[in-house]
Design a protein around this motif. Sequence first.
Motif, PDB file in Angstrom:
ATOM      1  N   SER A   1      -5.027  -9.673   2.329  1.00 48.02           N
ATOM      2  CA  SER A   1      -5.019  -9.831   3.379  1.00 48.02           C
ATOM      3  C   SER A   1      -6.206 -10.246   4.750  1.00 48.02           C
ATOM      4  O   SER A   1      -5.830 -10.291   5.394  1.00 48.02           O
ATOM      5  CB  SER A   1      -4.230  -8.781   3.628  1.00 48.02           C
ATOM      6  N   GLY A   2      -6.930 -10.551   4.020  1.00 49.64           N
ATOM      7  CA  GLY A   2      -7.920 -11.458   4.858  1.00 49.64           C
ATOM      8  C   GLY A   2      -8.978 -10.377   4.694  1.00 49.64           C
ATOM      9  O   GLY A   2      -9.785 -10.758   5.730  1.00 49.64           O
ATOM     10  N   TYR A   3      -9.052  -9.429   4.176  1.00 53.57           N
ATOM     11  CA  TYR A   3     -10.226  -7.851   4.290  1.00 53.57           C
ATOM     12  C   TYR A   3     -11.520  -8.332   3.735  1.00 53.57           C
ATOM     13  O   TYR A   3     -11.343  -8.742   1.843  1.00 53.57           O
ATOM     14  CB  TYR A   3      -9.927  -6.892   3.869  1.00 53.57           C
TER      15      TYR A   3
ATOM     16  N   GLN B   1       0.540 -12.226   9.060  1.00 54.33           N
ATOM     17  CA  GLN B   1      -1.095 -13.029   8.544  1.00 54.33           C
ATOM     18  C   GLN B   1      -1.350 -13.852   9.789  1.00 54.33           C
ATOM     19  O   GLN B   1      -1.876 -15.126   9.731  1.00 54.33           O
ATOM     20  CB  GLN B   1      -2.082 -13.342   7.306  1.00 54.33           C
TER      21      GLN B   1
ATOM     22  N   PHE C   1       0.958  -0.911   0.180  1.00 58.14           N
ATOM     23  CA  PHE C   1      -0.681  -0.018  -0.067  1.00 58.14           C
ATOM     24  C   PHE C   1       0.913   1.135  -0.160  1.00 58.14           C
ATOM     25  O   PHE C   1       1.326   1.394   0.522  1.00 58.14           O
ATOM     26  CB  PHE C   1      -1.174  -0.212   1.181  1.00 58.14           C
TER      27      PHE C   1
ATOM     28  N   ASP D   1      -4.446   1.882  -2.934  1.00 52.98           N
ATOM     29  CA  ASP D   1      -3.177   1.575  -3.424  1.00 52.98           C
ATOM     30  C   ASP D   1      -3.652  -0.226  -4.328  1.00 52.98           C
ATOM     31  O   ASP D   1      -2.762  -0.301  -4.804  1.00 52.98           O
ATOM     32  CB  ASP D   1      -2.284   1.918  -2.405  1.00 52.98           C
ATOM     33  N   GLY D   2      -4.398  -0.777  -3.460  1.00 55.28           N
ATOM     34  CA  GLY D   2      -4.305  -2.257  -3.742  1.00 55.28           C
ATOM     35  C   GLY D   2      -5.199  -3.074  -3.021  1.00 55.28           C
ATOM     36  O   GLY D   2      -4.875  -3.774  -2.243  1.00 55.28           O
TER      37      GLY D   2
ATOM     38  N   LEU E   1       0.714   4.138   2.219  1.00 53.37           N
ATOM     39  CA  LEU E   1       1.167   3.981   3.563  1.00 53.37           C
ATOM     40  C   LEU E   1       2.456   3.949   4.090  1.00 53.37           C
ATOM     41  O   LEU E   1       2.938   3.595   3.271  1.00 53.37           O
ATOM     42  CB  LEU E   1      -0.302   2.560   4.506  1.00 53.37           C
TER      43      LEU E   1
ATOM     44  N   LYS F   1     -11.277  -9.021  10.986  1.00 53.53           N
ATOM     45  CA  LYS F   1     -10.853  -7.982  10.349  1.00 53.53           C
ATOM     46  C   LYS F   1     -12.823  -8.136   9.463  1.00 53.53           C
ATOM     47  O   LYS F   1     -12.026  -7.592   8.182  1.00 53.53           O
ATOM     48  CB  LYS F   1     -10.150  -8.905   8.698  1.00 53.53           C
TER      49      LYS F   1
ATOM     50  N   ARG G   1      -4.751  -6.962  -2.957  1.00 53.29           N
ATOM     51  CA  ARG G   1      -3.428  -7.395  -1.418  1.00 53.29           C
ATOM     52  C   ARG G   1      -4.177  -7.120  -0.737  1.00 53.29           C
ATOM     53  O   ARG G   1      -4.142  -7.686   0.802  1.00 53.29           O
ATOM     54  CB  ARG G   1      -2.476  -5.923  -1.878  1.00 53.29           C
TER      55      ARG G   1
ATOM     56  N   VAL H   1       2.395 -10.783   4.380  1.00 53.41           N
ATOM     57  CA  VAL H   1       2.217 -11.873   4.845  1.00 53.41           C
ATOM     58  C   VAL H   1       1.908 -12.756   5.570  1.00 53.41           C
ATOM     59  O   VAL H   1       1.170 -13.746   6.708  1.00 53.41           O
ATOM     60  CB  VAL H   1       1.999 -12.188   3.247  1.00 53.41           C
TER      61      VAL H   1
ATOM     62  N   LYS I   1      -7.134   3.726   7.347  1.00 52.99           N
ATOM     63  CA  LYS I   1      -5.837   3.057   6.758  1.00 52.99           C
ATOM     64  C   LYS I   1      -6.064   1.778   5.820  1.00 52.99           C
ATOM     65  O   LYS I   1      -5.725   1.949   4.476  1.00 52.99           O
ATOM     66  CB  LYS I   1      -5.036   2.764   7.579  1.00 52.99           C
TER      67      LYS I   1
ATOM     68  N   ILE J   1     -12.680  -3.540  12.299  1.00 55.81           N
ATOM     69  CA  ILE J   1     -12.248  -2.378  11.221  1.00 55.81           C
ATOM     70  C   ILE J   1     -12.494  -0.876  12.836  1.00 55.81           C
ATOM     71  O   ILE J   1     -11.757  -0.876  12.950  1.00 55.81           O
ATOM     72  CB  ILE J   1     -11.558  -2.955  11.210  1.00 55.81           C
TER      73      ILE J   1
ATOM     74  N   GLN K   1      -5.804 -10.870  12.787  1.00 57.42           N
ATOM     75  CA  GLN K   1      -6.610 -10.062  13.438  1.00 57.42           C
ATOM     76  C   GLN K   1      -8.133 -10.306  12.961  1.00 57.42           C
ATOM     77  O   GLN K   1      -8.451 -10.259  12.287  1.00 57.42           O
ATOM     78  CB  GLN K   1      -6.747  -8.027  13.728  1.00 57.42           C
TER      79      GLN K   1
ATOM     80  N   GLU L   1       2.247   0.703   9.178  1.00 56.21           N
ATOM     81  CA  GLU L   1       1.151   0.839   8.503  1.00 56.21           C
ATOM     82  C   GLU L   1       0.438   0.341   7.670  1.00 56.21           C
ATOM     83  O   GLU L   1      -0.477  -0.887   8.356  1.00 56.21           O
ATOM     84  CB  GLU L   1       0.551   1.946   7.566  1.00 56.21           C
TER      85      GLU L   1
ATOM     86  N   LEU M   1      -7.932   2.737  12.065  1.00 56.07           N
ATOM     87  CA  LEU M   1      -7.291   1.109  11.290  1.00 56.07           C
ATOM     88  C   LEU M   1      -8.398   1.878  10.422  1.00 56.07           C
ATOM     89  O   LEU M   1      -7.814   1.134   9.239  1.00 56.07           O
ATOM     90  CB  LEU M   1      -7.313   0.405  11.972  1.00 56.07           C
TER      91      LEU M   1
ATOM     92  N   ILE N   1      -6.944   3.774   1.869  1.00 54.36           N
ATOM     93  CA  ILE N   1      -6.394   3.800   1.988  1.00 54.36           C
ATOM     94  C   ILE N   1      -6.044   2.786   0.774  1.00 54.36           C
ATOM     95  O   ILE N   1      -4.983   3.456  -0.319  1.00 54.36           O
ATOM     96  CB  ILE N   1      -5.009   4.908   2.524  1.00 54.36           C
ATOM     97  N   ALA N   2      -5.513   1.773   1.331  1.00 50.59           N
ATOM     98  CA  ALA N   2      -5.260   0.350   0.899  1.00 50.59           C
ATOM     99  C   ALA N   2      -5.558   0.093   0.281  1.00 50.59           C
ATOM    100  O   ALA N   2      -5.456  -0.785  -0.933  1.00 50.59           O
ATOM    101  CB  ALA N   2      -5.449  -0.342   2.376  1.00 50.59           C
TER     102      ALA N   2
ATOM    103  N   GLU O   1       0.488  -3.394  10.296  1.00 49.90           N
ATOM    104  CA  GLU O   1      -0.279  -2.971  10.990  1.00 49.90           C
ATOM    105  C   GLU O   1      -1.735  -3.862  10.269  1.00 49.90           C
ATOM    106  O   GLU O   1      -2.572  -4.067  10.745  1.00 49.90           O
ATOM    107  CB  GLU O   1      -0.572  -1.903  11.880  1.00 49.90           C
ATOM    108  N   LEU O   2      -1.724  -3.603   9.376  1.00 45.99           N
ATOM    109  CA  LEU O   2      -2.989  -3.625   8.456  1.00 45.99           C
ATOM    110  C   LEU O   2      -3.766  -5.063   8.389  1.00 45.99           C
ATOM    111  O   LEU O   2      -4.427  -5.252   8.364  1.00 45.99           O
ATOM    112  CB  LEU O   2      -3.644  -2.755   7.384  1.00 45.99           C
ATOM    113  N   SER O   3      -1.724  -5.440   7.820  1.00 47.64           N
ATOM    114  CA  SER O   3      -2.051  -7.121   7.117  1.00 47.64           C
ATOM    115  C   SER O   3      -2.208  -7.835   8.305  1.00 47.64           C
ATOM    116  O   SER O   3      -2.464  -9.408   8.108  1.00 47.64           O
ATOM    117  CB  SER O   3      -0.959  -6.952   6.729  1.00 47.64           C
TER     118      SER O   3
END
Lengths: 269, 360
Positions: B231-233, A171, A100, B223-224, A103, A117, B227, A168, B216, A122, A115, A107, B213, B219-220, A110-112
């Motif tokens: 990442s599990g979202y 996670q 990203f 950006d991607g 970021l 999700k 990705r 990765v 963020k 979030i 947790q 960050e 969060l 924005i993620a 932190e996002l990856s």
Amino acid sequence: MKKGKQTAKQIILQAKNTSVKFGAFFAVKDFSFMVREGELHFLIGPNGAGKTTFLDLVCGKTRESEGSLILKEKHDLSKLKEFEIVRKGVGRKFQAPSVFGNLTVWENLELSMKQDKRLSHILRAKPNQEKDAEIKEMLALIGLSEQKDEQARLLSHGQKQWLEMGMVMMQKPSLLMLDEPIAGMTEEEEEKTGELLLKMKEKCAIIVVEHDMEFVRKYSEKVTVMHEGQLLCEGTMDDIQGNERVMEVYLGRKGDTADASTPAARSVV
Amino acid sequence: MKSVVANYMISRKWLLLALVILLILLPFVLSDFRVNLLGRYLAFAILVIGLDLLWGYMGVLSLGHGIFFGLGAYIMGIHLKMEASSGGLPDFMMWSGMTELPWFWTVLQHPVIAILAGIIVPMIIAVILGFFTFRNRIQDVYFTILTQALVMVTVTLLISRQDVTGGTNGLTGFSTIFGFSLSDPATQRVIYYVTLGCLVIILLICSRLINSLFGKALIAIRDGENRLRFSGYDTSMFKVLVFTISAGIAGLAGMLFVMQVGIISPTQIGIIPSIEMILWVAIGGRGTLIGPVIGAILTNSAKTFFSESYPDIWLYFLGAVFVIVVIFLPGGLMSLGKKLKRRNSNEKGQTNSKADYSAS
């Protein structure tokens, strides 16, 4: 802190007779594959052999036409959505670095990290000390502690690749899939990546798609060769090099296999 | 590096404070007419905050927010019209031969219902729309084209159902709002301050969202998205939510707009206004929240100024301003300060501001 028990290591991924068909073309054909806990398993083969398609299949980006994919002997991956597969413990690093960019490195991690999700969680997530410690640890592992407040788009190619591997890893996957992690890296960076792989396999099983044979020879334990979507052979690097059919594919008939399969494969990768 | 970022955040807070104080004081020096104009711009400023969440942060370009703005405006318009005709059949309905009030006109007679509906109805439409588009991975330019098409559909629908919507003329001829005379300057002042209050509240809520969060993750997505999904979202749910929030904000803006303008017609919510809203965001600086607010106020003030002073050529002026900003300030007005600062100091790494999302 799980260390692979010496006896009867758990099967992390089992693919049985999987096929992926695009029109009349089989990108993956009747391919069976197994990865056990703690394994660093390389997947090689000429262009268009179906390696990336197989990774796509495991993470849900493409769906199988036939066969079964079972994670940790209990989850049928073909029934799950992409993000659900991730939550079950499959991590995927793409070939082109995808981080990203706007970021910071911190960050990104932190996002990856592992947790809850779901959207509802979030929205209420708060930073906490435990998270910080985990992120710091990962920063040290991928060697980006100094760049933690830098925007990810400003990193070098190699650093981006490490960051994505770190993302990765955050996670806490049980299976990590890397697609040509050292493409475009300098020799020095390659070595660092290799060391990183060795450290990461302590924590999870890893599948690496790679073209650089020297790199494969140096770090591989187990190698699977794919050709035209099918399994060609499996074994240690020495076994592979002694195998006549592999030689044939890589050397003798290299020209025409590339012609036959590359354009179609490119279009699907 | 941290201090640069921190400084920037602080300066943005001061900027917001200065802006709010200025906007509180302006009615004391401006004429009633000017205050009313400024109030309209503030309604637009509320709208662009939602658009900035959607486009600036999450990268989803909607050229159809006129629909949501219009829904809010029409709902409030219907309520005001009902007040003006004191529960009877409005004038235009009689002309088109209606004998009975449509059900939604009757319902919107109640002020509380009207206010809630002005926000909730756009949100419901956005949830349905967003769910089907984002779930099915309709993205980027395809989504944008879809929103444009929907604006056309909405406008056509409004015009063709003249008997209940007022057609091309729209709704006008309001007299009171919740019992207070709309032509009374005091009422207009109150509406101005209510609008300002809404602006500040929306701005604070959204900046809280952005600094979490969740922000963020937005924005993620920009950006991607792939990705983030791997990442599990469940990224499509994030998109649906932000689209819905921005629609609700647009509805609120529409309601405040119609109270101050006294008319709402299809041309005010059509394709051109929908695109103009995006320009305000771009001029102010996408992905900064406060930037688009300033962009909306300044661009509309400039529009008024040019059109009053140079009635023949004002459109050229406006066009020139757009071109200049796009070429020389792709990050919008908010990047102006940073650009100057960078020119003054030779320090390396000044590009590292959290707010610089203009690169991708």
